[in-house]
Design an enzyme around this catalytic site. Structure first.
Site, PDB file in Angstrom:
ATOM      1  N   LYS A  29      63.626  -0.046  12.877  1.00 31.70           N
ATOM      2  CA  LYS A  29      64.453   0.843  13.717  1.00 31.70           C
ATOM      3  C   LYS A  29      65.740   1.242  12.995  1.00 31.70           C
ATOM      4  O   LYS A  29      66.076   2.424  12.915  1.00 31.70           O
ATOM      5  CB  LYS A  29      64.787   0.161  15.060  1.00 31.70           C
ATOM      6  CG  LYS A  29      63.557  -0.220  15.875  1.00 31.70           C
ATOM      7  CD  LYS A  29      63.930  -0.859  17.196  1.00 31.70           C
ATOM      8  CE  LYS A  29      64.676  -2.166  17.091  1.00 31.70           C
ATOM      9  NZ  LYS A  29      63.902  -3.280  16.467  1.00 31.70           N
ATOM     10  N   ARG A  61      66.368  -3.426  26.065  1.00 40.25           N
ATOM     11  CA  ARG A  61      65.496  -4.512  25.612  1.00 40.25           C
ATOM     12  C   ARG A  61      64.892  -5.268  26.787  1.00 40.25           C
ATOM     13  O   ARG A  61      64.121  -6.207  26.568  1.00 40.25           O
ATOM     14  CB  ARG A  61      66.323  -5.501  24.775  1.00 40.25           C
ATOM     15  CG  ARG A  61      66.129  -5.378  23.265  1.00 40.25           C
ATOM     16  CD  ARG A  61      67.094  -6.364  22.625  1.00 40.25           C
ATOM     17  NE  ARG A  61      66.734  -6.792  21.312  1.00 40.25           N
ATOM     18  CZ  ARG A  61      67.307  -6.332  20.200  1.00 40.25           C
ATOM     19  NH1 ARG A  61      68.199  -5.372  20.246  1.00 40.25           N
ATOM     20  NH2 ARG A  61      66.970  -6.851  19.041  1.00 40.25           N
ATOM     21  N   ARG A 101      71.370 -11.906   7.328  1.00 38.03           N
ATOM     22  CA  ARG A 101      71.861 -12.183   8.671  1.00 38.03           C
ATOM     23  C   ARG A 101      71.510 -13.619   9.058  1.00 38.03           C
ATOM     24  O   ARG A 101      70.420 -14.094   8.751  1.00 38.03           O
ATOM     25  CB  ARG A 101      71.202 -11.221   9.678  1.00 38.03           C
ATOM     26  CG  ARG A 101      71.918  -9.897   9.778  1.00 38.03           C
ATOM     27  CD  ARG A 101      71.145  -8.862  10.544  1.00 38.03           C
ATOM     28  NE  ARG A 101      70.606  -9.277  11.834  1.00 38.03           N
ATOM     29  CZ  ARG A 101      70.040  -8.442  12.701  1.00 38.03           C
ATOM     30  NH1 ARG A 101      69.957  -7.141  12.411  1.00 38.03           N
ATOM     31  NH2 ARG A 101      69.560  -8.867  13.844  1.00 38.03           N
ATOM     32  N   ARG A 154      63.061 -14.967  18.154  1.00 40.97           N
ATOM     33  CA  ARG A 154      63.332 -13.572  18.531  1.00 40.97           C
ATOM     34  C   ARG A 154      62.039 -12.817  18.819  1.00 40.97           C
ATOM     35  O   ARG A 154      61.997 -11.958  19.696  1.00 40.97           O
ATOM     36  CB  ARG A 154      64.128 -12.872  17.416  1.00 40.97           C
ATOM     37  CG  ARG A 154      65.575 -13.346  17.374  1.00 40.97           C
ATOM     38  CD  ARG A 154      66.248 -13.016  16.063  1.00 40.97           C
ATOM     39  NE  ARG A 154      66.330 -11.593  15.829  1.00 40.97           N
ATOM     40  CZ  ARG A 154      66.387 -11.049  14.621  1.00 40.97           C
ATOM     41  NH1 ARG A 154      66.361 -11.803  13.543  1.00 40.97           N
ATOM     42  NH2 ARG A 154      66.474  -9.749  14.508  1.00 40.97           N
TER      43      ARG A 154
END
Ligand code: ADP
Ligand code: AMP
Length: 228
Positions: A23, A98, A170, A181
């Site tokens: 994305k 989300r 990250r 996740r």
């Protein structure tokens, strides 16, 4: 630069897809070509963390654990951002909504304002590929540009092509957090595929292709939209 077809009003877009689908990578180019602002909730949180604000401290607990920041917090942030004038001629939401309550809140906010979503671009990627994508992701500390150790290397190792900033991994891209996740995505975000399909807004894009091909497919989907 691509001009916006006046008949198609404006591009009020959502980029949907699991973590690692691409994305952010696609958004970098889309916002340049279509001249619309990139509204990434993940980027907003990372900027708040970097700035040491109360929002950053609150969000960091959830982000580092691979969980979602509570709906109430995220919805408020996006509504404030979408009140800013640069979003009036279109926007690209990345990482929001989300959850179903976030999608409902977005609709409740945009529809009465006469600026409904134009399309939701869903980037589909085989879940097995996502772990490799995320564990190899590197981002620029300064401007947030996205790289990959194998598929999108910078010209100079460890240095951003755009701003010479330093690249880093990250914290939430460590394998254990990545798996968490992906579970959160399946439970809370995946239902949005059907939600937007039923609303007639979903455009499916095969994200298991090289970055340029994915981009071309998105552009074709947007062109089809403009010609609808
Ligand atoms: P998202 O924003 O959906 O979490 P990113 O755009 O940050 O995903 O991409 C995740 C990682 O995968 C990054 O390291 C990026 O460089 C890489 N990537 C993105 N798209 C592709 C692609 N089509 N093929 C291979 N690698 C990709
Ligand atoms: P991203 O950069 O989109 O991968 O987002 C990084 C993290 O920020 C996510 O794992 C969540 O913890 C948090 N986050 C970003 N967007 C949202 C959202 N719309 N709802 C809840 N949490 C979010």
């Amino acid at each position: 630069m691509r001009t916006i077809n006046p008949e198609a009003n404006q591009y009020n877009l959502v980029l949907l897809g699991p973590p690692g689908a691409g994305k952010g990578t696609q958004a970098e180019r889309l916002v340049k070509d279509y001249q619309i602002p990139h509204v990434s909730t993940g980027d907003i949180f990372r900027a708040s963390i970097k700035a040491g604000t109360a929002l950053g401290r609150e969000a960091q607990k959830y982000i580092d654990a691979g969980e979602l920041v509570p709906d109430k917090v995220v919805i408020g942030i996006v509504q404030e951002r979408l009140k800013e004038s640069d979003t009036k001629a279109g926007f690209l939401l990345d990482g929001f909504p989300r959850t179903v309550p976030q999608a409902d809140a977005l609709d409740d906010f945009l529809r009465p304002a006469g600026r409904p979503l134009s399309a939701v671009i869903n980037i589909e990627v085989d879940p097995e590929i996502l772990v490799t994508r995320l564990s190899g992701r590197r981002i620029c500390k300064q401007c947030g540009a996205v790289y990959h150790v194998a598929t999108k290397k910078p010209v100079q190792d460890g240095v951003c092509d755009h701003c010479d900033g330093q690249l880093r991994q990250r914290v939430d891209d460590q394998e254990e957090t990545v798996r968490k996740r992906l579970q959160v995505y399946a439970a809370q975000t995946e239902p949005l595929i059907r939600y937007y399909q039923e609303a007639g807004l979903l455009r499916q894009i095969n994200g298991d292709q090289d970055i340029n091909r994915v981009y071309q497919d998105i552009v074709h989907a947007l062109e089809a939209l403009a010609n609808d």
